[in-house]
Design an enzyme around this catalytic site. Structure first.
Site, short mmCIF file in Angstrom:
data_model
loop_
_atom_site.label_atom_id
_atom_site.label_comp_id
_atom_site.label_asym_id
_atom_site.label_seq_id
_atom_site.Cartn_x
_atom_site.Cartn_y
_atom_site.Cartn_z
N LYS A 1 -11.22 3.77 13.35
CA LYS A 1 -9.90 4.26 13.75
C LYS A 1 -9.88 4.65 15.22
O LYS A 1 -8.91 4.41 15.94
CB LYS A 1 -9.48 5.45 12.87
CG LYS A 1 -9.13 5.04 11.45
CD LYS A 1 -7.86 4.23 11.44
CE LYS A 1 -7.40 3.82 10.07
NZ LYS A 1 -6.21 2.97 10.11
N ARG B 1 -6.66 13.34 -13.20
CA ARG B 1 -7.63 14.07 -14.04
C ARG B 1 -6.94 15.20 -14.82
O ARG B 1 -7.20 15.40 -16.00
CB ARG B 1 -8.74 14.63 -13.15
CG ARG B 1 -10.06 14.79 -13.91
CD ARG B 1 -11.20 15.16 -12.98
NE ARG B 1 -11.47 14.13 -12.01
CZ ARG B 1 -11.90 14.36 -10.75
NH1 ARG B 1 -12.10 15.59 -10.33
NH2 ARG B 1 -12.14 13.37 -9.94
N ARG C 1 -7.49 21.58 3.38
CA ARG C 1 -6.87 20.31 3.73
C ARG C 1 -5.38 20.50 3.92
O ARG C 1 -4.76 21.34 3.27
CB ARG C 1 -7.09 19.24 2.63
CG ARG C 1 -8.53 18.75 2.49
CD ARG C 1 -8.98 17.93 3.68
NE ARG C 1 -10.33 17.42 3.50
CZ ARG C 1 -11.45 18.08 3.82
NH1 ARG C 1 -11.40 19.29 4.33
NH2 ARG C 1 -12.63 17.50 3.64
N VAL D 1 1.27 3.63 2.33
CA VAL D 1 2.03 3.82 3.57
C VAL D 1 3.00 2.66 3.79
O VAL D 1 4.18 2.87 4.11
CB VAL D 1 1.09 3.98 4.79
CG1 VAL D 1 1.90 4.17 6.07
CG2 VAL D 1 0.14 5.16 4.59
N HIS E 1 -8.51 9.41 -3.00
CA HIS E 1 -8.45 10.70 -2.29
C HIS E 1 -8.18 11.81 -3.31
O HIS E 1 -7.81 11.55 -4.44
CB HIS E 1 -7.36 10.68 -1.23
CG HIS E 1 -7.71 9.83 -0.05
ND1 HIS E 1 -7.19 8.58 0.15
CD2 HIS E 1 -8.55 10.05 0.98
CE1 HIS E 1 -7.68 8.06 1.25
NE2 HIS E 1 -8.51 8.93 1.78
N GLY F 1 0.84 -1.20 0.00
CA GLY F 1 0.00 0.00 0.00
C GLY F 1 0.87 1.24 0.00
O GLY F 1 2.10 1.15 0.04
N TYR G 1 -15.31 5.04 8.86
CA TYR G 1 -13.85 4.87 8.95
C TYR G 1 -13.33 5.49 10.25
O TYR G 1 -12.52 4.90 10.96
CB TYR G 1 -13.24 5.57 7.73
CG TYR G 1 -11.75 5.52 7.61
CD1 TYR G 1 -11.11 4.34 7.27
CD2 TYR G 1 -10.98 6.66 7.81
CE1 TYR G 1 -9.74 4.30 7.13
CE2 TYR G 1 -9.61 6.62 7.67
CZ TYR G 1 -8.98 5.44 7.33
OH TYR G 1 -7.62 5.40 7.21
N SER H 1 -6.67 11.78 10.73
CA SER H 1 -7.16 13.08 11.22
C SER H 1 -8.68 13.22 11.04
O SER H 1 -9.30 14.07 11.67
CB SER H 1 -6.44 14.23 10.51
OG SER H 1 -6.74 14.22 9.14
N CYS H 2 -9.29 12.33 10.21
CA CYS H 2 -10.75 12.43 10.05
C CYS H 2 -11.48 11.88 11.26
O CYS H 2 -12.71 11.97 11.33
CB CYS H 2 -11.21 11.76 8.76
SG CYS H 2 -11.16 9.98 8.86
P1 GDP Z 1 -11.43 13.84 2.99
O1 GDP Z 1 -10.28 14.69 3.45
O2 GDP Z 1 -11.70 12.69 3.91
O3 GDP Z 1 -12.66 14.67 2.73
O4 GDP Z 1 -10.96 13.11 1.66
P2 GDP Z 1 -10.83 13.40 0.10
O5 GDP Z 1 -9.39 13.39 -0.24
O6 GDP Z 1 -11.70 12.43 -0.62
O7 GDP Z 1 -11.46 14.84 -0.20
C1 GDP Z 1 -10.89 16.05 0.21
C2 GDP Z 1 -11.61 17.23 -0.38
O8 GDP Z 1 -11.31 17.31 -1.78
C3 GDP Z 1 -13.14 17.23 -0.29
O9 GDP Z 1 -13.57 18.55 0.02
C4 GDP Z 1 -13.57 16.86 -1.70
O10 GDP Z 1 -14.86 17.37 -2.05
C5 GDP Z 1 -12.48 17.55 -2.52
N1 GDP Z 1 -12.31 17.02 -3.88
C6 GDP Z 1 -12.26 17.77 -5.01
N2 GDP Z 1 -12.16 16.99 -6.09
C7 GDP Z 1 -12.10 15.71 -5.65
C8 GDP Z 1 -11.98 14.45 -6.32
O11 GDP Z 1 -11.93 14.36 -7.54
N3 GDP Z 1 -11.94 13.34 -5.53
C9 GDP Z 1 -11.99 13.41 -4.16
N4 GDP Z 1 -11.91 12.29 -3.45
N5 GDP Z 1 -12.14 14.60 -3.52
C10 GDP Z 1 -12.19 15.73 -4.25
#
Ligand code: GDP
Length: 312
Positions: free
Chosen positions: A143, A190, A212, A19, A182, A17, A139, A111-112
């Protein structure tokens, strides 16, 4: 006092994985024997398999980073897997670690797991002082249970089981599933595809306003080794940079990293999740650890690794 890991046998489950593989890279610099297992060798959800592994391999130390993970959409869509698989994995690995005499175990939380509307930056003691963010509560609860399990074994049996709370991670071996990944992986691939196909724009989920904090996984692996050597207490210690960035600005950074020249559009039908979860990293700083890879250079390394994978 430093805990010596010299000559130790360290078990790293989930070794392929993001990590786990970073831990293998980092542990090469130490005088240790690494026992690396992947989900193909060993199903951590299976108590008998885990028991047998402990009996035969006899690790001295364990770093438990293996988990069912995914982004905001995956968490929301597969709640049973996120809570069920993770509880099973942790219970098997942590409970049996005591039975088989493991000297030290590090469990990775997330951290979530902190409450949705925490004061910022988030201190370790804010855990469990408010409701969770609904998109990832499954999740997060698993944790939290893992952290509590480590604390319970520490309290009742004096096991040296510690936990850490990493912030959002990115780096080699990240999962690039278009829906379930994520945000760093989702946006990197993309924007890369948009560049190749000469698209006019790229869509980013949500409003772009949430903030974030992102840590390169090689920094996390370094912090894990540091904590094994230098930390022995009940609270799950925050690991991060202490700095955050809006998703909109993060998307711009990825756009620059990849060299895309089109526009960024926001799809507000997608969830934003938690508004902000910046970690207070003063405790780990006071112990003597800080991150080394800043976001801009980390993203360049990340993209370089991604491109190398494309060429294989
Ligand atoms: P989180 O930190 O647990 O919310 O995990 P994520 O990495 O899935 O998302 C982080 C933030 O990025 C959230 O506010 C999402 O709405 C935003 N985000 C923007 N574009 C994307 C995408 O294409 N995929 C994901 N997973 N999140 C996105």
């Amino acid at each position: 006092m430093q805990f010596s890991i010299d000559n130790a046998k360290i078990w790293v489950p989930g070794a392929n994985g993001m990590v786990g593989s970073a831990l293998l890279r980092r542990l090469k610099k130490e005088n240790v024997e690494v026992l690396a297992t992947t989900r193909n060798d060993l199903d951590l959800r299976d108590t008998n398999e885990v028991n047998l592994f402990y009996k035969n391999a006899r690790p001295d130390l364990v770093i438990l980073a293996a988990a069912k993970v995914g982004g905001i959409h995956a968490n929301n869509t597969y709640p049973a897997d996120f809570i069920g698989d993770n509880l099973q994995i942790q219970n098997n690995v942590i409970v049996r670690a005591k039975k088989h005499g493991v000297k030290k175990l590090l469990f990775l939380g997330s951290s979530c797991s902190y409450p949705k509307n925490c004061s910022q930056p988030i201190k370790e003691e804010y855990l469990l002082n408010g409701p969770l963010e609904p998109t990832n509560e499954w999740y997060a609860i698993a944790k939290i249970a893992g952290i509590k399990l480590c604390q319970a074994y520490r309290k009742q049996y004096e096991c040296d089981f510690i936990s850490a709370m990493p912030t959002n991670l990115y780096g080699p071996m990240d999962s690039f599933h278009p829906e379930d990944s994520h945000v760093p992986a989702a946006l990197l691939s993309r924007f890369h595809d948009a560049c190749k196909k000469e698209q006019k724009s790229v869509t980013v989920w949500g409003t772009g306003k949430p903030l974030r904090e992102f840590l390169h996984v090689d920094d996390l692996a370094d912090a894990c080794v540091f904590l094994l050597k230098n930390y022995s207490d009940a609270p799950a210690l925050n690991i991060g940079t202490g700095e955050d960035i809006s998703i909109g600005d993060f998307a711009k950074l990825i756009k620059t990293t990849v060299g895309f020249s089109g526009d960024i559009e926001f799809d507000t039908s997608r969830p934003d999740g938690t508004f902000r979860k910046r970690l207070d990293v003063s405790k780990i700083h006071a112990l003597g650890w800080r991150h080394r890879i800043d976001l801009e250079s980390g993203l360049k390394l990340y993209y370089q690794w991604y491109l190398e994978g494309m060429m294989k």
